[in-house]
Every structure is written in C-alpha cells, then in structure tokens.
Design an enzyme around this catalytic site. Structure first.
Site, PDB file in Angstrom:
ATOM      1  N   ASN A  61       0.876  -1.178   0.000  1.00 50.77           N
ATOM      2  CA  ASN A  61       0.000   0.000   0.000  1.00 50.77           C
ATOM      3  C   ASN A  61       0.910   1.223   0.000  1.00 50.77           C
ATOM      4  OD1 ASN A  61      -1.731   2.099   0.573  1.00 50.77           O
ATOM      5  ND2 ASN A  61      -2.232   1.398   2.648  1.00 50.77           N
ATOM      6  N   LYS A  72       0.131   4.318  -0.137  1.00 50.08           N
ATOM      7  CA  LYS A  72      -0.409   5.525   0.509  1.00 50.08           C
ATOM      8  C   LYS A  72      -0.186   6.731  -0.413  1.00 50.08           C
ATOM      9  CE  LYS A  72       0.153   3.171   4.869  1.00 50.08           C
ATOM     10  NZ  LYS A  72       0.371   3.204   6.312  1.00 50.08           N
ATOM     11  N   HIS A  80      -9.215   1.374   5.385  1.00 54.44           N
ATOM     12  CA  HIS A  80      -7.904   1.498   6.034  1.00 54.44           C
ATOM     13  C   HIS A  80      -8.028   2.420   7.249  1.00 54.44           C
ATOM     14  CE1 HIS A  80      -3.712   2.504   6.749  1.00 54.44           C
ATOM     15  NE2 HIS A  80      -3.410   1.422   6.060  1.00 54.44           N
ATOM     16  N   GLU A  91      -6.279   4.740   8.315  1.00 57.74           N
ATOM     17  CA  GLU A  91      -6.020   6.158   8.024  1.00 57.74           C
ATOM     18  C   GLU A  91      -7.255   6.809   7.417  1.00 57.74           C
ATOM     19  OE1 GLU A  91      -2.412   5.524   5.803  1.00 57.74           O
ATOM     20  OE2 GLU A  91      -1.403   4.902   7.647  1.00 57.74           O
ATOM     21  N   GLU A 106      -4.858  -4.854  10.735  1.00 57.77           N
ATOM     22  CA  GLU A 106      -3.794  -3.865  10.930  1.00 57.77           C
ATOM     23  C   GLU A 106      -4.016  -3.145  12.255  1.00 57.77           C
ATOM     24  OE1 GLU A 106      -2.030  -2.700   6.809  1.00 57.77           O
ATOM     25  OE2 GLU A 106      -3.641  -1.312   7.291  1.00 57.77           O
ATOM     26  N   GLY A 110       3.262   2.056  10.856  1.00 56.04           N
ATOM     27  CA  GLY A 110       4.245   3.128  10.714  1.00 56.04           C
ATOM     28  C   GLY A 110       5.024   3.424  11.978  1.00 56.04           C
ATOM     29  N   SER A 143       4.059  -2.342  10.180  1.00 58.08           N
ATOM     30  CA  SER A 143       5.514  -2.465  10.313  1.00 58.08           C
ATOM     31  C   SER A 143       6.046  -3.831   9.867  1.00 58.08           C
ATOM     32  CB  SER A 143       5.957  -2.143  11.749  1.00 58.08           C
ATOM     33  OG  SER A 143       5.585  -0.815  12.089  1.00 58.08           O
TER      34      SER A 143
HETATM   35  P1  13P Z   1       3.538   0.257   7.601  1.00 60.02           P
HETATM   36  O1  13P Z   1       3.971  -1.018   6.932  1.00 60.02           O
HETATM   37  O2  13P Z   1       4.268   1.471   7.095  1.00 60.02           O
HETATM   38  O3  13P Z   1       3.506   0.138   9.088  1.00 60.02           O
HETATM   39  O4  13P Z   1       2.013   0.511   7.145  1.00 60.02           O
HETATM   40  C1  13P Z   1       1.090  -0.519   7.275  1.00 60.02           C
HETATM   41  C2  13P Z   1      -0.140  -0.153   6.529  1.00 60.02           C
HETATM   42  O5  13P Z   1      -0.864   0.736   6.936  1.00 60.02           O
HETATM   43  C3  13P Z   1      -0.436  -0.865   5.284  1.00 60.02           C
HETATM   44  O6  13P Z   1      -1.723  -0.601   4.834  1.00 60.02           O
END
Ligand code: 13P
Length: 257
Positions: free
Chosen positions: A12, A14, A99, A101, A171, A177, A217
């Site tokens: 992903n 982003k 997601h 976010e 997640e 992150g 992560s």
């Molecule tokens: P990270 O791998 O950067 O922690 O992000 C995970 C994520 O949100 C994937 O959709």
C-alpha cells in the site's frame, strides 16, 4: 483438511509516488519477483498512477489495486470520488477498503465500509477490508471486541457468495508506521479470532478459504516469522513497499529465511 490459501503480499503506497516514480519502481521490482510463484503480489499506488502501473505490469505476476473506492456505484455527481468501474477500467483488480487512516482522518465508518465492499464487489474488484484496534483498546484488553464490532458492522448482510470474495487485513493501529510490529503470536491469535467470527457469520467454507493479511511495520526481517503462523495468509505493507529492493526481499521471504 488442510486449507490451500495462497499467500498474498500487498504493498500500500499511501500518498507516495508520482507516475515517473511509480514506473521506476516497477522497472526494478518486476525482475526481482519474476520467479516468485509462492504468492500473489499486489501493488496499490495512488489513483493517479494506477493506469500507468497496470499497463506496465500487464502479463506479469504483479496485480494492481486501489487504496479506496467510492461507495456509490455511479456514474454521478460525487465530486472527488472514484468509482469501482473507473478503478477497474484503469486496470486494477483489488480495492483496499476501510484502512485505519481513512477511518481516522476522513470519517470512514463501518457503514461506509459495508457500502464500499458492495460497490467494489459489484464491479468484480476484490475488496481488501481493513480492521484493527487502537492502542487504548489493546491495552484495555478489548482488542477482539473492537475488531468484532468492525466485522459485524462492516460485513453486515453480505451474502455467503460476497463474503467468499473478500480478503481481510488485520492492521492494529499501534503497529502502523511505528516500527512496533505485533508479535507473530499476537497477530496469529487475532487472525484465528477473525477466522472464527467469519465461520460463525458465513460458514466453514468461507472461513477456511478466507485470506487474512497482517499489516503494521512488516519488514523483510519479520515477514517469515509472521507467515509461519497458521492463520496469517499474507501481508499488507506500507513503508517497506516503497522501495523495489526492500519489497522484493519481502515478497521473496521464503528464500531469505
Ligand atoms: P507500515 O507497513 O508502514 O507500518 O504501514 C502498514 C499499513 O498501513 C499498510 O496498509
């Protein structure tokens, strides 16, 4: 009976990468994963780069997905939205939905997640439905309860046939992150819980075939241990999917143990 779930390693991106940056990634990445037959591989670029990436990976073992999808089927007056039909037309086969976010910053709810699953599925896109608890709920011992509610509301009234086409990504928000990956045991327990809930909602066959990805992560250094867990069927990767060499190593986790 041993389930035959094919692993899925998904990136992903982003809000990263212009079209030239995306194509540069693809150029390097394709050859790194050309021999990978043990898993499905997916990249979810920003909307603007979907078409360019999809054209460039056509005929390869790399699929493309969107990071979101409109809840309305459209076409219609929905400024700023991108419909499932448009996403499919651009060459994507998957859509990430709900997601954390999107939930945190853009008001995504379990209700809109439910509508988006139908919109995506209606066009033949494979929905990757994201769930996961915040740190407060994990610390208070309410992680399963939190995820349970997301599943109950987000997947409400799906038919068994619709449910059979979804993928779930667990997640935990505290792991995204942050560099603080869930341990394989913690993730594996939640995945087993999710599968048990799906069994109750949609039956044995859907539950056994359901792919549940872990996200938060994930790195080349921890992917193999996560994938060793019986109920972890793949990964949804943010930061470590942005660089071709790193994501290539991650996809090739079997060789790199
Ligand atoms: P990270 O791998 O950067 O922690 O992000 C995970 C994520 O949100 C994937 O959709």
């Amino acid at each position: 009976m041993q389930p035959t779930r094919r692993p899925l390693i998904a990136g992903n991106w982003k809000m990263y990468k212009t079209i030239p940056e995306a194509l540069e990634f693809v150029r390097a990445f394709k050859s790194l994963v050309v021999a990978a037959t043990h898993c499905d591989i997916l990249i979810a670029p920003p909307f603007t780069a979907i078409k360019a990436v999809a054209d460039r990976v056509e005929g390869s073992n790399i699929a493309v997905g969107a990071q979101d999808v409109a809840a309305e089927a459209g076409p219609g007056a929905f400024t700023g939205e991108v419909s499932a039909a448009m996403i499919k037309d651009a060459g994507a086969r998957y859509a990430i939905i709900g997601h954390s976010e999107r939930r945190q910053y853009y008001g995504e709810t379990d209700k809109s997640v439910n509508r988006k699953i139908r919109a995506a599925d209606g066009e033949g896109l494979l929905p990757i439905v994201c769930v996961g608890e915040p740190l407060e709920d994990r610390d208070a011992g309410r992680a399963e309860e939190f995820v349970d509610r997301q599943l109950a509301e987000g997947l409400r009234n799906l038919t068994v046939e619709e449910a059979a086409r979804i993928i779930i990504a667990y997640e935990p928000i505290w792991a995204i992150g942050t560099g603080r990956t869930a341990t394989p045991e913690t993730a594996g327990q939640m995945h087993a819980f999710i599968r048990s809930r799906i069994r109750e909602m949609f039956g044995e066959k859907v539950a056994e075939d359901l792919r549940i990805l872990y996200g938060g992560s994930v790195k080349p250094a921890n992917i193999a241990a996560l994938m060793n867990e019986a109920d972890i069927d793949g990964a949804l990767v943010g930061g470590a999917s942005l660089e071709a060499e790193t994501f290539g190593r991650l996809v090739n986790y079997k060789e790199n143990r």
